[in-house]
Design a protein around this motif. Structure first.
Motif, mmCIF file in Angstrom:
data_model
loop_
_atom_site.group_PDB
_atom_site.id
_atom_site.type_symbol
_atom_site.label_atom_id
_atom_site.label_comp_id
_atom_site.label_asym_id
_atom_site.label_seq_id
_atom_site.Cartn_x
_atom_site.Cartn_y
_atom_site.Cartn_z
ATOM 1 N N TYR A 116 0.056 -9.149 5.965
ATOM 2 C CA TYR A 116 -1.248 -8.860 5.356
ATOM 3 C C TYR A 116 -1.818 -7.559 5.919
ATOM 4 N N ASP A 117 -2.449 -6.789 5.071
ATOM 5 C CA ASP A 117 -3.068 -5.529 5.491
ATOM 6 C C ASP A 117 -4.525 -5.788 5.885
ATOM 7 N N PHE A 118 -4.790 -5.811 7.169
ATOM 8 C CA PHE A 118 -6.132 -6.070 7.691
ATOM 9 C C PHE A 118 -6.932 -4.783 7.895
ATOM 10 N N SER A 119 -6.404 -3.647 7.481
ATOM 11 C CA SER A 119 -7.035 -2.359 7.785
ATOM 12 C C SER A 119 -8.458 -2.240 7.241
ATOM 13 N N ASP A 120 -8.786 -2.959 6.160
ATOM 14 C CA ASP A 120 -10.145 -2.875 5.624
ATOM 15 C C ASP A 120 -11.174 -3.568 6.523
ATOM 16 N N THR A 122 -11.240 -2.906 9.826
ATOM 17 C CA THR A 122 -11.376 -2.040 10.993
ATOM 18 C C THR A 122 -12.841 -1.668 11.201
ATOM 19 N N LYS A 124 -15.378 -3.551 11.556
ATOM 20 C CA LYS A 124 -16.338 -4.428 10.867
ATOM 21 C C LYS A 124 -16.631 -5.669 11.705
ATOM 22 N N GLN A 147 -4.185 -10.289 15.484
ATOM 23 C CA GLN A 147 -4.227 -9.180 14.528
ATOM 24 C C GLN A 147 -5.607 -8.515 14.488
ATOM 25 N N LEU A 148 -6.669 -9.320 14.555
ATOM 26 C CA LEU A 148 -8.015 -8.789 14.355
ATOM 27 C C LEU A 148 -8.686 -8.247 15.615
ATOM 28 N N ILE A 151 -8.934 -4.462 16.209
ATOM 29 C CA ILE A 151 -9.471 -3.565 15.173
ATOM 30 C C ILE A 151 -10.912 -3.835 14.764
#
Length: 169
Positions: A116-120, A122, A124, A147-148, A151
């Motif tokens: 999964y792309d968690f970049s959105d 970052t 937040k 993962q989180l 970021i």
């Protein structure tokens, strides 16, 4: 009472990102295959009989399914048997694992979180939803934090009205 009364969604205005782990659950039927059904008298693996039973499997019954292979009897199964069964189903199944249903779910969620792309998220403030009508393996929450944490600005668990702070960066 004032005519200027306005209903405001303070949660939406806060910039909080709500994340529901159930959105990562792969969709598709889960099916188990018990190796005891392929054994002679549910006790002994005879190669010829085993291969005949595997050959008789209707692969369409497993099309687009997530399959877990297990053995409910106390019998030693040679490793090649898993090869034969998996080779029969690998072209139609979405995923095949050894273990029980819970093992399958752990692996499916692991794969989903890792890809999964968690970049959105970052920088937040992220709130991971705490309640769900679907079973989520506990390990998925551990992997999600891994993962989180690096970021996000902050990470919380629960609901907007009552959350537990986890990380503040």
């Amino acid at each position: 009472m004032s005519e200027e009364f306005e209903i405001r969604n303070k949660v939406a205005e806060s910039g909080l990102v709500n994340f529901d782990l159930t959105t990562l659950l792969p969709k598709g039927e889960r099916k188990g295959i018990d190796l005891k059904d392929f054994l002679f008298m549910e006790m002994i693996l005879k190669e010829k009989d085993f291969r005949e039973k595997v050959e008789a499997i209707n692969v369409e019954d497993y099309k687009d399914s997530y399959i877990y292979i297990y053995n409910s009897v106390d019998t030693i199964i040679p490793l090649w048997a898993y090869f034969v069964l998996t080779a029969k189903l690998t072209d139609v199944a979405k995923k095949i694992v050894f273990g029980n249903r819970e093992d399958l779910e752990v692996i499916l969620m692991h794969n989903a979180i890792q890809t999964y792309d968690f970049s959105d998220m970052t920088g937040k403030r992220v709130l991971v939803k705490g309640c769900s009508d679907k079973e989520i393996p506990e390990n998925a929450y551990i992997e999600l934090v891994e993962q989180l944490k690096p970021i996000v600005k902050s990470l919380m668990f629960g609901e907007a009205c009552s959350n537990v702070p986890i990380v503040k960066n």
